[in-house]
Design a protein around this motif. Structure first.
Motif, mmCIF file in Angstrom:
data_model
loop_
_atom_site.group_PDB
_atom_site.id
_atom_site.type_symbol
_atom_site.label_atom_id
_atom_site.label_comp_id
_atom_site.label_asym_id
_atom_site.label_seq_id
_atom_site.Cartn_x
_atom_site.Cartn_y
_atom_site.Cartn_z
ATOM 1 N N UNK A 180 45.363 31.971 31.160
ATOM 2 C CA UNK A 180 44.209 31.992 30.252
ATOM 3 C C UNK A 180 43.818 33.387 29.772
ATOM 4 N N UNK A 181 44.729 34.353 29.899
ATOM 5 C CA UNK A 181 44.380 35.691 29.426
ATOM 6 C C UNK A 181 44.321 35.759 27.899
ATOM 7 N N UNK A 182 45.034 34.876 27.230
ATOM 8 C CA UNK A 182 44.972 34.868 25.767
ATOM 9 C C UNK A 182 43.620 34.405 25.254
ATOM 10 N N UNK B 233 40.126 36.174 39.031
ATOM 11 C CA UNK B 233 40.384 34.770 39.375
ATOM 12 C C UNK B 233 41.879 34.515 39.542
ATOM 13 N N UNK B 234 42.669 35.028 38.616
ATOM 14 C CA UNK B 234 44.116 34.856 38.703
ATOM 15 C C UNK B 234 44.687 35.552 39.937
ATOM 16 N N UNK B 235 44.181 36.760 40.238
ATOM 17 C CA UNK B 235 44.684 37.498 41.401
ATOM 18 C C UNK B 235 44.358 36.768 42.699
ATOM 19 N N UNK C 263 37.176 37.369 46.019
ATOM 20 C CA UNK C 263 36.294 36.262 45.660
ATOM 21 C C UNK C 263 34.837 36.733 45.608
ATOM 22 N N UNK C 264 34.401 37.464 46.643
ATOM 23 C CA UNK C 264 33.019 37.942 46.645
ATOM 24 C C UNK C 264 32.786 38.990 45.556
ATOM 25 N N UNK C 265 33.781 39.812 45.287
ATOM 26 C CA UNK C 265 33.673 40.791 44.203
ATOM 27 C C UNK C 265 33.550 40.087 42.856
ATOM 28 N N UNK C 266 34.313 39.038 42.674
ATOM 29 C CA UNK C 266 34.237 38.263 41.428
ATOM 30 C C UNK C 266 32.864 37.619 41.283
ATOM 31 N N UNK C 267 32.302 37.071 42.373
ATOM 32 C CA UNK C 267 30.986 36.448 42.316
ATOM 33 C C UNK C 267 29.909 37.464 41.929
ATOM 34 N N UNK C 268 29.995 38.681 42.457
ATOM 35 C CA UNK C 268 29.035 39.723 42.097
ATOM 36 C C UNK C 268 29.152 40.101 40.628
ATOM 37 N N UNK C 269 30.383 40.145 40.115
ATOM 38 C CA UNK C 269 30.555 40.459 38.689
ATOM 39 C C UNK C 269 29.949 39.378 37.808
ATOM 40 N N UNK C 270 30.113 38.122 38.202
ATOM 41 C CA UNK C 270 29.524 37.028 37.424
ATOM 42 C C UNK C 270 28.007 37.154 37.401
#
Length: 550
Positions: free
Chosen positions: A369-371, A400-402, A514-521
């Motif tokens: 989904x990078x496109x 998310x992909x990583x 996962x926790x880093x992604x949640x903080x970014x959101x």
């Protein structure tokens, strides 16, 4: 004449295809140690140690060539593999720093020259292995260093392929991981009756072609990343009509023109589609000290030790599965050991081609989904999104992909560790498959993560730093090997149990991501709320002819 960056872009598919072939034949071929070890023993490398320390207990088998094989010989040759595999990873730190500064061309020229010298030394040592066995240490050192030079420089080529970058990167890493199959091919030719010396001299000549291809086609400048397009000085263009390839072509042509003209002007560069300022400078120390990088170093170090130990000790582990620790095997059992070890080492070598087939799967996961993310022009209206709103946040999608890629890879690694504990030879074919897949996946995951999270000019240094630490940690495999063939009498069970437990710590990295992604959101949601409130507060008031305000 050194090709320009624009010429290299026009030849990018030729460079990519030849880089894959060169990685397959000349990069990490040392990882096919199981096949090379059989040929070195047949040629008599360090066989004199078995005569000098001749006892009935230290002889493990009798090779068809008449040379004795013993524990002292195994330890000495495994030390050579340890040194070569260490340089195969440890050299990436200085190479990364040099490549970020001088580009890939000089490093690739040096690397191909080292590989030529490596093959020539092995061929020369076969003339008198009893006196020249010491050359194997220099040969594997040059082999490891030259191989990683070829691999590392090829990792910059995917920058020329836009949204396909992670997929092309996975193909490069897959060809590097699959190069272990090369020594299997050499062993098959060797068993057909071709002299090992002749094979190595022919391989030396083939390695010279790598030097020639680099000299004629690789540019003297580093390959620019597609994320640099936004902030380059360009004439007015309609970005909606430009695909990624067209933008990259425009970028490299413009780079060439700027280098030729070198205008001395104080004017600020125009931005291609909006007036956003270039991203702030990120110090290298911030990237190195970031938690994402530190967790990735821990995960890679443990995984590297697990994989390297299996490759270095595989023949001895297979031998134990046949003899079950019998200190005085009969001649029939010794013959069976030779046949079984030779057969399964060939199977393991053939499995290395799976890396080339399976690595694009991780590339596809990393590109998922990078496109749908507006990386080049995030504030530009598109046909399927509202004005000023990107379809997806690119950083969050990368994380998310990583996360998915690392969880999948770690699950395979744990399953591989469990299969390795089973005392059954045919079942070990499954461990061969898992080992091969994990080895390609983990490097693709780590390379894709660094390319996604960190600035492009930090990629080489970060990858080199991580590989150097992993290589230093993997030196423990020599101690584990000595422990296995000595105190444990060839039984790898408890070592495999310990490595299985340690490999489970690899799940700490996707948990942190996962926790880093949640903080970014949460941060993005907070910023969007502030922006929306600001838009409402600044909404202009308009009066109707009747004096009403709305």
């Amino acid at each position: 004449m050194i090709p320009s960056l624009a010429q290299a872009y026009r030849r990018r598919w030729w460079l990519a295809i030849t880089a894959i072939m060169e990685n397959l034949l000349f990069s990490a071929v040392l990882l096919g140690w199981a096949s090379l070890l059989i040929m070195l023993k047949n040629e008599g490398f360090y066989a004199h140690l078995c005569i000098e320390n001749a006892t009935d207990s230290n002889w493990t088998s009798v090779e068809r060539s008449g040379w004795r094989s013993c524990v002292e010989q195994d330890e000495m040759l495994n030390l050579g593999f340890t040194i070569g595999s260490f340089l195969l990873s440890a050299a990436t730190l200085p190479l990364g720093i040099l490549m970020d500064r001088y580009g890939p061309r000089p490093i690739r020229l040096i690397g191909s020259s080292c590989f030529v010298a490596s093959c020539a030394m092995i061929a020369a040592a076969t003339y008198n292995p009893e006196e020249l066995s010491i050359l194997i240490f220099f040969a594997v050192s040059f082999n490891g260093f030259g191989g990683i030079c070829l691999t590392f420089t090829s990792l910059t080529l995917p920058n020329m392929f836009g949204n396909l970058r992670s997929t092309i990167l996975s193909l490069m890493i897959g060809s590097y991981a699959s190069s272990a199959v090369t020594f299997l091919g050499v062993k098959l030719i060797y068993h057909l009756g071709v002299s090992f010396r002749v094979i190595m001299w022919v391989w030396t000549g083939m390695a010279c072609l790598v030097f020639l291809n680099c000299f004629l086609n690789w540019p003297g400048e580093p390959f620019s990343g597609p994320e640099d397009i936004d902030h380059m000085s360009v004439p007015p263009l309609n970005p909606l009509k430009l695909g990624t390839d067209a933008m990259l072509a425009n970028m490299v042509l413009r780079d060439e023109q700027e280098l030729k003209t070198a205008p001395q002007t104080e004017e600020k560069p125009q931005v291609a589609c909006d007036s956003q300022s270039p991203p702030p400078f990120v110090p290298l120390s911030h990237s190195i000290c970031s938690p994402v990088f530190l967790w990735s170093v821990l995960a890679m170090a443990i995984t590297q030790l697990r994989l390297i130990f299996f490759m270095g000790a595989m023949n001895k582990m297979l031998e134990f599965l046949v003899t079950h620790g019998d200190p005085h095997p009969s001649e029939e059992l010794q013959t069976e050991v030779e046949e079984q070890v030779g057969f399964y080492s060939s199977v393991f070598g053939a499995m290395q081609l799976l890396c080339l087939v399976t690595c694009p799967l991780i590339g596809y996961i990393m590109d998922w989904r990078m496109k749908e993310c507006d990386e080049e022009y995030p504030n530009m209206q598109t046909s399927k999104s509202q004005p000023g709103t990107p379809k997806r946040d690119r950083t969050i999608q990368k994380l998310t992909n990583a996360i998915r890629a690392f969880i999948f890879t770690n699950l395979l690694l744990v399953f591989f560790g469990i299969i390795s504990l089973i005392d059954n030879l045919p079942i070990q074919v499954v461990s061969f498959v898992l080992h091969t897949v994990v080895r390609g996946f983990i490097h693709s995951c780590c390379g894709g993560l660094y390319a996604a999270v960190y600035p492009a000019n930090h990629f080489g240094t970060l990858t080199g730093f991580q590989s150097t630490i992993s290589a230093a940690f993997a030196l423990l495999q020599q101690l584990l090997f000595i422990l296995m063939v000595g105190h444990l009498r060839g039984d790898p069970y408890w070592i495999n149990v310990g490595l299985l437990i340690f490999s489970m710590t690899g799940f700490l990295l996707p948990i942190y991501l996962f926790y880093h992604r949640r903080n970014l959101i949460r941060e993005n949601a907070h910023e969007d709320l502030i922006a929306e409130q600001t838009k409402i507060d600044n909404f202009p008031l308009t009066q109707t002819p009747n004096g009403q305000t709305f």
